[in-house]
Scaffold this motif. Structure first.
Motif, PDB file in Angstrom:
ATOM      1  N   ALA A 267       2.107  -1.737  -2.943  1.00 44.12           N
ATOM      2  CA  ALA A 267       2.649  -1.146  -4.170  1.00 44.12           C
ATOM      3  C   ALA A 267       3.950  -1.851  -4.552  1.00 44.12           C
ATOM      4  CB  ALA A 267       2.879   0.351  -3.978  1.00 44.12           C
ATOM      5  N   GLU A 268       4.423  -1.534  -5.753  1.00 42.30           N
ATOM      6  CA  GLU A 268       5.650  -2.161  -6.232  1.00 42.30           C
ATOM      7  C   GLU A 268       6.899  -1.494  -5.678  1.00 42.30           C
ATOM      8  OE1 GLU A 268       5.587  -2.261 -10.455  1.00 42.30           O
ATOM      9  OE2 GLU A 268       3.824  -3.563 -10.577  1.00 42.30           O
ATOM     10  N   ALA A 269       6.725  -0.358  -5.001  1.00 41.16           N
ATOM     11  CA  ALA A 269       7.883   0.367  -4.478  1.00 41.16           C
ATOM     12  C   ALA A 269       8.650  -0.494  -3.482  1.00 41.16           C
ATOM     13  CB  ALA A 269       7.431   1.665  -3.804  1.00 41.16           C
ATOM     14  N   GLU A 270       9.950  -0.354  -3.506  1.00 39.17           N
ATOM     15  CA  GLU A 270      10.801  -1.144  -2.620  1.00 39.17           C
ATOM     16  C   GLU A 270      10.490  -0.831  -1.155  1.00 39.17           C
ATOM     17  OE1 GLU A 270      15.576  -1.896  -1.728  1.00 39.17           O
ATOM     18  OE2 GLU A 270      14.929  -0.672  -3.434  1.00 39.17           O
ATOM     19  N   ASP A 272       7.697  -1.412   0.370  1.00 37.34           N
ATOM     20  CA  ASP A 272       6.288  -1.197   0.681  1.00 37.34           C
ATOM     21  C   ASP A 272       5.660  -2.424   1.319  1.00 37.34           C
ATOM     22  OD1 ASP A 272       4.114   0.792   0.478  1.00 37.34           O
ATOM     23  OD2 ASP A 272       3.128  -0.752  -0.713  1.00 37.34           O
ATOM     24  N   ASN A 273       6.159  -3.621   0.943  1.00 34.85           N
ATOM     25  CA  ASN A 273       5.587  -4.831   1.535  1.00 34.85           C
ATOM     26  C   ASN A 273       5.831  -4.876   3.039  1.00 34.85           C
ATOM     27  OD1 ASN A 273       8.320  -5.202   1.222  1.00 34.85           O
ATOM     28  ND2 ASN A 273       8.183  -7.280   0.380  1.00 34.85           N
ATOM     29  N   ARG A 275       6.324  -2.219   5.018  1.00 33.17           N
ATOM     30  CA  ARG A 275       5.523  -1.153   5.630  1.00 33.17           C
ATOM     31  C   ARG A 275       4.064  -1.583   5.764  1.00 33.17           C
ATOM     32  NH1 ARG A 275       2.013   2.377   3.990  1.00 33.17           N
ATOM     33  NH2 ARG A 275       2.274   1.736   1.811  1.00 33.17           N
TER      34      ARG A 275
END
Length: 394
Positions: A267-270, A272-273, A275
């Protein structure tokens, strides 16, 4: 249950039981409507065969003043004494009803009715729910009413089976479509297809971690073993990966012989990459341990297996690709191509888990720099990383 009440319930079923938004609620409301119409029900069961690689069917059990319970049965049920000596075996096998008053000595033929007898049940009937394709599902109905069901009550109940069967068939077909899509193309892809994303070229861009793995020595293995044995080995081998991938948020898109392609959407959420990539690495470690633990006996020999997995992260094109009316829901793009090249490098280096610089830079997994390697089809070399705690296999 007078004809007017019966018609009202039948019309509700024919209209799709719209006031009940999911199957358990439909079963509950249907039974409650019957009770309100004067049918003295104690326990009602609905048993539906489905199309699933692991599940034979599902069941819904209703009792007064209790939530409807939902359960599943696997294929072993068909060979069990409990099923073979039950009224439902007759309903499913012959598509006909079975009615037994509990005080009838004939009821002793079915051990299940002994349990009903201890609950105070006086009458039992199992009715088929016949689909338009000839398949038979089943329902069961019991009462504690002294004297059991009346002929009028049973005739009213029988008259409601055709509209109930149509509703069950439609609901089951939707469930089958979802299960089959989930089984053959994956959950996320299946959801997109059911929502109408079925045109060729209908794609979307996704940021994802990419998993590409294969079984080491598969060509030699398939050359020296019978095809049936190879298929069984592949199933055992894929069982070491698929649960770990799905449990950590990934979706298996494709099996290619001994190869497996999976994606883990980011996702684009900060953050998330990080995680997602941490979950991917954990899935890879779990798969490695599961493959290492395989002890497959072929004659007097215990076979041990090794696999390799390449991990990368990047943009992919995700959607329908194909020719004519034969489409494949898959992912393509340079990131997928790079993952495929890295997997081959993992084999040359005798490594189980390797990662691109992009993946290793996001995921703190204790990586060791294995050097730069030219990548076929790419203009520049790619730096490859392996786990520091992993030594090359001999």
């Amino acid at each position: 249950m007078n004809p007017q009440q019966q018609k009202k319930i039948s019309d509700w079923l024919i209209d799709g039981a719209r006031s009940a938004v999911e199957p358990r609620l439909m079963v509950a409301e249907f039974c409650e409507r019957l009770v309100s119409a004067g049918l003295p029900l104690w326990r009602v069961g609905l048993f539906v065969r489905t199309l699933h690689p692991d599940i034979l069917g599902v069941n819904f059990i209703w009792k007064p003043d209790a939530e409807v319970t939902y359960g599943t049965a696997d294929f072993d049920l068909l060979d069990s004494p409990e099923f073979r000596n039950s009224p439902l075996a007759i309903v499913f096998g012959e598509g006909r009803e079975v009615r037994r008053r509990i005080d009838d000595p004939e009821s002793r033929r079915f051990p299940f009715l002994d349990d009903m007898r201890t609950e105070g049940v006086t009458d039992y009937i199992a009715l088929p729910l016949l689909s338009t394709d000839g398949a038979a599902h089943a329902s069961s109905w019991t009462t504690k009413e002294p004297g059991g069901f009346s002929d009028e009550q049973l005739n009213g109940l029988r008259s409601l089976m055709p509209p109930l069967a149509r509703l069950v068939e439609i609901t089951n077909q939707r469930r089958r479509a979802s299960i089959l899509l989930d089984t053959y193309v994956g959950n996320r892809a299946g959801e997109r297809i059911l929502r109408g994303q079925i045109r060729r070229g209908h794609t979307e861009t996704m940021h994802a971690a990419i998993w590409l793995s294969d079984l080491r020595g598969f060509t030699a293995l398939s050359d020296r073993l019978p095809a049936e044995t190879v298929v069984d080995i592949l199933n055992v081998y894929f069982d070491c990966q698929v649960p770990a991938i799905r449990n950590h948020g990934g979706e298996v898109l494709k099996f290619m012989g001994d190869g497996l392609l999976a994606v883990f959407p980011i996702a684009e959420a900060e953050g998330d990459n990080r995680r997602v990539c941490a979950n991917v690495l954990e899935a890879a470690r779990e798969s490695r341990a599961s493959v290492d633990a395989i002890n497959y006996r072929i004659g007097e020999t215990i076979e041990r297996f090794r696999f390799g997995v390449a991990l990368h992260v990047g943009k992919i094109l995700y959607g329908n690709i194909g020719g004519g009316n034969r489409l494949d829901f898959t992912c393509i793009g340079p990131a997928v191509n790079l993952a495929a090249r890295l997997e081959k490098i993992a084999g040359r280096l005798s490594r189980t888990i390797v990662a691109s610089e992009g993946f290793a830079g996001i995921c703190d997994g204790g990586w060791s720099n294995l050097g730069e390697f030219p990548i076929a089809g790419f203009s520049k070399a790619e730096r490859v990383y392996g786990l520091a705690d992993e030594r090359p296999a001999n």
